[in-house]
Design an enzyme around this catalytic site. Sequence first.
Site, mmCIF file in Angstrom:
data_model
loop_
_atom_site.group_PDB
_atom_site.id
_atom_site.type_symbol
_atom_site.label_atom_id
_atom_site.label_comp_id
_atom_site.label_asym_id
_atom_site.label_seq_id
_atom_site.Cartn_x
_atom_site.Cartn_y
_atom_site.Cartn_z
ATOM 1 N N ASP A 65 -31.497 -51.430 44.808
ATOM 2 C CA ASP A 65 -31.445 -52.381 43.699
ATOM 3 C C ASP A 65 -31.557 -51.696 42.350
ATOM 4 O O ASP A 65 -31.875 -50.522 42.267
ATOM 5 C CB ASP A 65 -32.643 -53.335 43.810
ATOM 6 C CG ASP A 65 -32.422 -54.368 44.891
ATOM 7 O OD1 ASP A 65 -31.272 -54.546 45.292
ATOM 8 O OD2 ASP A 65 -33.419 -54.978 45.317
ATOM 9 N N LYS B 240 -27.753 -55.841 40.030
ATOM 10 C CA LYS B 240 -26.913 -56.344 38.939
ATOM 11 C C LYS B 240 -26.640 -55.212 37.973
ATOM 12 O O LYS B 240 -27.492 -54.387 37.723
ATOM 13 C CB LYS B 240 -27.650 -57.450 38.178
ATOM 14 C CG LYS B 240 -27.774 -58.712 38.959
ATOM 15 C CD LYS B 240 -28.576 -59.718 38.151
ATOM 16 C CE LYS B 240 -29.355 -60.598 39.120
ATOM 17 N NZ LYS B 240 -30.436 -61.319 38.519
ATOM 18 N N MET C 42 -41.219 -60.849 35.992
ATOM 19 C CA MET C 42 -40.011 -61.447 35.414
ATOM 20 C C MET C 42 -40.349 -62.431 34.294
ATOM 21 O O MET C 42 -39.659 -63.417 34.100
ATOM 22 C CB MET C 42 -39.192 -62.172 36.502
ATOM 23 C CG MET C 42 -38.757 -61.243 37.613
ATOM 24 S SD MET C 42 -38.147 -62.110 39.080
ATOM 25 C CE MET C 42 -39.648 -62.691 39.839
#
Length: 489
Positions: free
Chosen positions: A254, A276, A389
Amino acid sequence: MDYFPIFLRLAGEPVLVVGGGEVAARKIDLLLRTGAKVTVVAPELLASLADKARIGEIEYIAGEFRPELLDGKRVAIAATDKHAINAWVAHQAERRNIPVNVVDDRELSRFIVPAIVDRSPVVVAVASSGDAPVLTRRLREKLESFLPSRLGALAKLAGSLRTAVKGRIENAGARRRFWENFFDGEIASDVLAGRADAESADTRARFDEALQRAGGEPIAPGEVVLVGAGPGDPGLLTIRALRALQNADVVLYDRLVSEEIVDLARRDAERLYVGKAAGSAHVSQEQINSLLVRLAKQGKRVCRLKGGDPFIFGRGGEELEALAAEGIRFEVVPGITAAAGCAAYAGIPLTHRDHAQALTFVTGHCKGETDKVDWELLARPGQTSVFYMGLGHLENIAAKLQEHGVPADRAAAVIEEGTRAQQRVVTGTLADLADKVREAAIQSPALLIVGEVTRLHDTLRWFNAAAAQRPSLIGAWSLAGNTEGRLSA
Ligand code: SAH
């Protein structure tokens, strides 16, 4: 990298050494070990070199260096004590495109000679691009004491059996597994310990038996190891994580996994980035799940690497459910979660008898979800709350906590890129932290800690991020005991 590391086969090849003293003698010894055909040019020779010349081990040309002596040579070494002569040799060699080393002079050298640990056929070479010879030597000493003396015998044995193994086990993956088992197994440990002679018929018979057994086995089914890679510093990997990485055929990782950690995978392992990234298409969770299933069904050993701990806001559970549904074998290796890593490296104890008796990990992600948070619980006294987050929702979080009765001067901190060389810590209160974070232009990944314990950062900070630019995990290990990463001021 300033130098391309290579091992050069010199058996039977002509090499010129300029100089006939101690320094030249050391290089000549090394060259002779490789079977090189050494020509020495010097006005006079050390006694030991003169002996070698007499019995024909080396060719001796008495006199000064002449450029035409370089013609046809594979490599040249200048080892005189006169800078001008060394420079001239280097210049002439360069003109002829012959790689040249000038002993102890990297400016003049095309190649440098590393420090070595010789367990032939295994040779470990260490170099620091000429920056730190003493450090290189110390590393060499460490490796020397760490590598078993019979490693060479073991490697030779393996070399002599390669063809037999190739004939018996066709599948490349299965073959690698056989060798891994072999090097971890009994025969190897007996050879290394000196209990078995690598060249004896008995050892050979034991090997053949192991090979017969392995060859009959069907190809092992694939498996997935779900691995927590920790928050960034490779030194925080567990030994199990390192092993899983090095055993894997494929590594899926990741965005949060640091490059240095992915680099620890086997060189020929396939590395697949599934995080991402700006500009590239986002790989969905469903795609990752089915990729894991597909790879394992192909018989691959898959290492699924996730930042921090895979079971803490890591969707590790979802991935395992997909594997379980397909009957695929898996294992989980926990990692140091961001809260533990960032808090440690920021000098913030998450609990403390005077300030915090309870600790909660909360997701600060997405507005809808933030509303599911039990604010009553987080607002209790003696509580530390860690928001993952949460960077984009800092103001909202601060407001919610205050709505539920937390005073505006409750201490809080944000840690950006925790445990990494770029780590930054911003401290404040619920009232002013959002502004301070904006001012400092803090970016993701960042962790928010709310609680009075964050005040301890001022006295307990120890990690000097700027000083922590570790070259590699191995570097950090070999230098264990020094205080790198500590604040000196
Ligand atoms: N499974 C991970 C968390 C994944 S959620 C773990 O156990 O750590 C991603 C969030 O983790 C980021 O938004 C950030 O809040 C936090 N995080 C992960 N690594 C971090 C780091 N090195 N420094 C600061 N925060 C980090």
